[in-house]
Design an enzyme around this catalytic site. Structure first.
Site, mmCIF file in Angstrom:
data_model
loop_
_atom_site.group_PDB
_atom_site.id
_atom_site.type_symbol
_atom_site.label_atom_id
_atom_site.label_comp_id
_atom_site.label_asym_id
_atom_site.label_seq_id
_atom_site.Cartn_x
_atom_site.Cartn_y
_atom_site.Cartn_z
ATOM 1 N N GLU A 277 -8.876 -12.521 -1.786
ATOM 2 C CA GLU A 277 -8.806 -12.128 -3.030
ATOM 3 C C GLU A 277 -7.772 -13.107 -3.792
ATOM 4 O O GLU A 277 -7.929 -13.353 -5.034
ATOM 5 C CB GLU A 277 -7.903 -10.332 -3.052
ATOM 6 C CG GLU A 277 -9.237 -9.480 -2.678
ATOM 7 C CD GLU A 277 -8.394 -8.195 -2.446
ATOM 8 O OE1 GLU A 277 -9.149 -7.306 -2.179
ATOM 9 O OE2 GLU A 277 -7.360 -7.920 -2.547
ATOM 10 N N ARG B 120 0.808 -1.176 -0.159
ATOM 11 C CA ARG B 120 -0.136 -0.166 -0.085
ATOM 12 C C ARG B 120 0.746 1.153 0.109
ATOM 13 O O ARG B 120 0.426 2.134 -0.611
ATOM 14 C CB ARG B 120 -1.053 -0.059 1.097
ATOM 15 C CG ARG B 120 -1.969 -1.057 0.886
ATOM 16 C CD ARG B 120 -3.269 -1.066 1.873
ATOM 17 N NE ARG B 120 -4.108 0.017 1.778
ATOM 18 C CZ ARG B 120 -5.100 -0.004 0.885
ATOM 19 N NH1 ARG B 120 -5.319 -0.956 -0.132
ATOM 20 N NH2 ARG B 120 -6.020 1.069 0.889
ATOM 21 N N THR C 288 -4.962 6.173 -3.222
ATOM 22 C CA THR C 288 -5.812 5.622 -4.460
ATOM 23 C C THR C 288 -5.947 6.752 -5.597
ATOM 24 O O THR C 288 -5.970 6.596 -6.743
ATOM 25 C CB THR C 288 -7.062 5.517 -3.832
ATOM 26 O OG1 THR C 288 -7.188 4.661 -2.888
ATOM 27 C CG2 THR C 288 -8.259 4.935 -4.936
ATOM 28 N N ASN D 243 -6.173 3.996 -11.979
ATOM 29 C CA ASN D 243 -4.728 4.341 -10.835
ATOM 30 C C ASN D 243 -4.054 2.972 -10.727
ATOM 31 O O ASN D 243 -3.143 2.995 -10.145
ATOM 32 C CB ASN D 243 -5.443 4.649 -9.485
ATOM 33 C CG ASN D 243 -6.308 3.477 -9.021
ATOM 34 O OD1 ASN D 243 -6.546 2.444 -9.481
ATOM 35 N ND2 ASN D 243 -6.518 3.539 -7.611
HETATM 36 P P1 CMP Z 1 -8.784 -0.137 -6.075
HETATM 37 O O1 CMP Z 1 -7.761 -0.152 -4.883
HETATM 38 O O2 CMP Z 1 -8.887 -1.106 -6.997
HETATM 39 O O3 CMP Z 1 -10.216 -0.367 -5.295
HETATM 40 C C1 CMP Z 1 -11.485 0.117 -5.635
HETATM 41 C C2 CMP Z 1 -11.209 1.157 -6.717
HETATM 42 O O4 CMP Z 1 -12.207 2.101 -7.202
HETATM 43 C C3 CMP Z 1 -9.994 2.258 -6.624
HETATM 44 O O5 CMP Z 1 -9.062 1.531 -6.467
HETATM 45 C C4 CMP Z 1 -10.275 3.164 -7.669
HETATM 46 O O6 CMP Z 1 -9.650 2.749 -8.826
HETATM 47 C C5 CMP Z 1 -11.931 3.163 -7.677
HETATM 48 N N1 CMP Z 1 -12.262 4.437 -7.259
HETATM 49 C C6 CMP Z 1 -12.384 4.712 -6.026
HETATM 50 N N2 CMP Z 1 -12.809 5.983 -5.976
HETATM 51 C C7 CMP Z 1 -13.511 6.235 -7.101
HETATM 52 C C8 CMP Z 1 -14.051 7.287 -7.903
HETATM 53 N N3 CMP Z 1 -14.610 8.527 -7.081
HETATM 54 N N4 CMP Z 1 -14.493 7.234 -9.139
HETATM 55 C C9 CMP Z 1 -13.865 6.063 -9.941
HETATM 56 N N5 CMP Z 1 -13.334 5.268 -9.247
HETATM 57 C C10 CMP Z 1 -13.044 5.120 -8.235
#
Ligand code: CMP
Length: 139
Positions: free
Chosen positions: A127, A86, A92, A113
């Site tokens: 997972e 992390r 994120t 991301n």
């Molecule tokens: P991840 O760690 O894969 O877990 C959930 C995912 O949701 C996160 O990474 C982001 O890629 C996605 N995510 C979180 N917030 C948003 C947002 N506001 N709009 C679009 N995607 C999001």
């Protein structure tokens, strides 16, 4: 404590041929890639994987994004691997990610991301089990 965590190199990154560069950051941080497979996630797999987010407004977009191109699913092993990965991924939202992190280096926006990493040891096991059997994992 030696732990395992689950990682996904997401479509935005595989499309830009960043798998090797991201793996170099992972390995440079002391995490060992002990299982790895490139797959095209089905809608069913993505929905199940992100089920905890199903009430969020971005759920549909998230499932669409994750099934838009191949991903690389991985198991990483190392000292405190869940928290370590992390740290290595960064926040994120790449706008908030620290210098040198994968998301600061490569991510496009919060939805694209570049990587996913488990948020707890318990979720890591769940997972990993969705995508790998023990025989696939060579520690
Ligand atoms: P991840 O760690 O894969 O877990 C959930 C995912 O949701 C996160 O990474 C982001 O890629 C996605 N995510 C979180 N917030 C948003 C947002 N506001 N709009 C679009 N995607 C999001």
């Amino acid at each position: 404590m030696t732990q395992r965590t689950f990682s996904i190199i997401k479509p935005d990154a595989t499309k830009r041929n960043l798998t090797g560069k991201i793996n170099a950051v992972i390995e440079g941080a002391g995490l060992r890639i002990i299982a790895q497979r490139r797959i095209h996630m089905t809608e069913g797999q993505a929905k199940r994987f992100y089920e905890v987010h199903k009430e969020r407004p971005f759920y549909g977009e998230l499932v669409a994004t994750m099934t838009s191109a191949p991903v690389v699913v991985q198991v990483l092993e190392g000292e405190n691997a869940v928290a370590r990965y992390r740290e290595v991924m960064g926040a994120t939202n790449p706008d908030q990610a620290a210098e040198g992190t994968i998301r600061k280096l490569f991510a496009l926006n919060v939805g694209e991301n570049s990587v996913h990493g488990s948020d707890s040891l318990e979720n890591a096991a769940i997972e990993i089990a969705q995508f790998f059997s023990e025989a696939d994992i060579v520690g």
